[in-house]
Scaffold this active site. Sequence first.
Site, short mmCIF file in Angstrom:
data_model
loop_
_atom_site.label_atom_id
_atom_site.label_comp_id
_atom_site.label_asym_id
_atom_site.label_seq_id
_atom_site.Cartn_x
_atom_site.Cartn_y
_atom_site.Cartn_z
N TYR A 156 -2.00 -1.50 11.18
CA TYR A 156 -2.26 -2.02 9.82
C TYR A 156 -1.15 -1.59 8.87
O TYR A 156 -0.55 -2.41 8.17
CB TYR A 156 -3.62 -1.52 9.30
CG TYR A 156 -3.75 -1.71 7.79
CD1 TYR A 156 -3.93 -2.99 7.27
CD2 TYR A 156 -3.66 -0.64 6.90
CE1 TYR A 156 -4.01 -3.20 5.89
CE2 TYR A 156 -3.74 -0.83 5.54
CZ TYR A 156 -3.92 -2.11 5.03
OH TYR A 156 -3.98 -2.30 3.68
N GLY A 206 -4.72 10.74 12.02
CA GLY A 206 -3.81 9.87 11.26
C GLY A 206 -3.93 10.03 9.75
O GLY A 206 -3.23 9.34 9.01
N SER A 212 0.83 -1.20 0.00
CA SER A 212 0.00 0.00 0.00
C SER A 212 0.86 1.25 0.00
O SER A 212 1.98 1.25 0.53
CB SER A 212 -0.85 -0.04 1.27
OG SER A 212 -1.43 1.22 1.51
N LYS A 217 2.10 -3.76 6.65
CA LYS A 217 2.52 -3.69 5.24
C LYS A 217 4.04 -3.44 5.15
O LYS A 217 4.73 -4.04 4.34
CB LYS A 217 1.75 -2.58 4.50
CG LYS A 217 0.27 -2.87 4.33
CD LYS A 217 0.03 -4.12 3.50
CE LYS A 217 -1.43 -4.52 3.45
NZ LYS A 217 -1.65 -5.89 2.97
#
Length: 343
Positions: A151, A299, A126, A155
């Site tokens: 999360y 965020g 991502s 990645k």
Amino acid sequence: MDRILVTGGTGYIGSHTVVELQQSGFEVIIVDNLVNSNVDVLCGIEKITGVRPIFENVDCTEYVNLDRTIEKYPGIKAIIHFAALKAVGESVSHPLEYYRNNLVSLINLLELMPKHKIENIVFSSSCTVYGQPDVLPVTEDAPIKKALSPYGNTKKIAEDIITDTINANHALSAILLRYFNPIGAHPSAEIGELPNGVPNNLLPYITQTAIGLRSELKVFGNDYNTPDGSCIRDYINVVDLAKAHVIAVQRMLQKKQKSDVEIFNLGTGRGLSVLELLDIFQKVNKVKVPYKIVGRREGDIEQVWANPARANKELGWKAQSSVEDTLKSAWKWELKLKERREK
Ligand code: NAD
Ligand code: UDP
């Protein structure tokens, strides 16, 4: 017919990729535990391609089950690994669930690849790994920033795990695909995005508001340093994105890749603000979306869009769909879901 294992293949991006793989002559085996998808997706895939993919309800974190499943299908040429949990907010409240699910799944697959003589893996990464890039549009060589959520961190860590593994075993190859913001649905409206509960992502929130499931869209902030004050993203059509996976697999099977690990941005190269996307959606679909501006979402990245030149040149892949057509496909899919609910 070359066999491809697709983890997370009943999910949003996975299902669109399965269609493109089948239409390019691959045999697909889906492994998915349905934690965020529905088995009916297989019917949608079959309606489009005429072929029902092989489906195994298996959790990729369960090594023994995954091993037995792969054993059942000898000769798999490549794995496309979509299976992951992806809700940013949930990952903040349940970090271990995210680290376990996303990283153990990956480690199991990487351990099973040599055992079953599978040489190639394509991984769903991502643009979140770039954080707020210093230079836009962002290239693959931009520095990786500290992740803003567990999360996002899965990645980043997954990219490192893959790179280290491949550096240690030159028989393996990997392509890391860094997606920007996938949106839209298959033009047939047989498959599309099926968010669980209240959507986190912008476009499903827009379509659900337009159809009356939600009273209004909340636009998170109009005081960013962007022309209209709302955040900017690179929205990429999901079918275009799916096609890049087929090219990545073909490239690995033909051993055309230059190095053992390659990284590609998959985006359009064009940034659109939240308010711009909303405006185009309303215009092309002739539908009103009530909205109000609220405070910033914690965020959020202010602005990010891709430099997709490497994918354009090396993969010969380019985002083809216009944002207008993509937003029409998303609306067609939402209307189809309404029809299904009313049946
Ligand atoms: P999705 O939730 O629709 O699909 C993921 C699929 O994986 C689901 O069908 C789910 O049931 C399955 N899954 C999850 N954990 C599993 C496990 N342990 N074992 C077996 N199956 C499991 O999500 P998506 O949008 O299609 O995303 C696919 C991949 O792309 C994910 O890795 C995601 O992190 C990544 N990605 C998505 C976006 C996006 O905006 N949608 C952006 C960048 C990267
Ligand atoms: N967004 C918004 N309202 C929503 C959902 C998202 O204004 O209900 C904004 C969000 O602040 C971001 C953009 O839409 O600027 C894309 O958000 P999404 O969650 O879809 O993707 P990501 O933030 O992961 O790029």
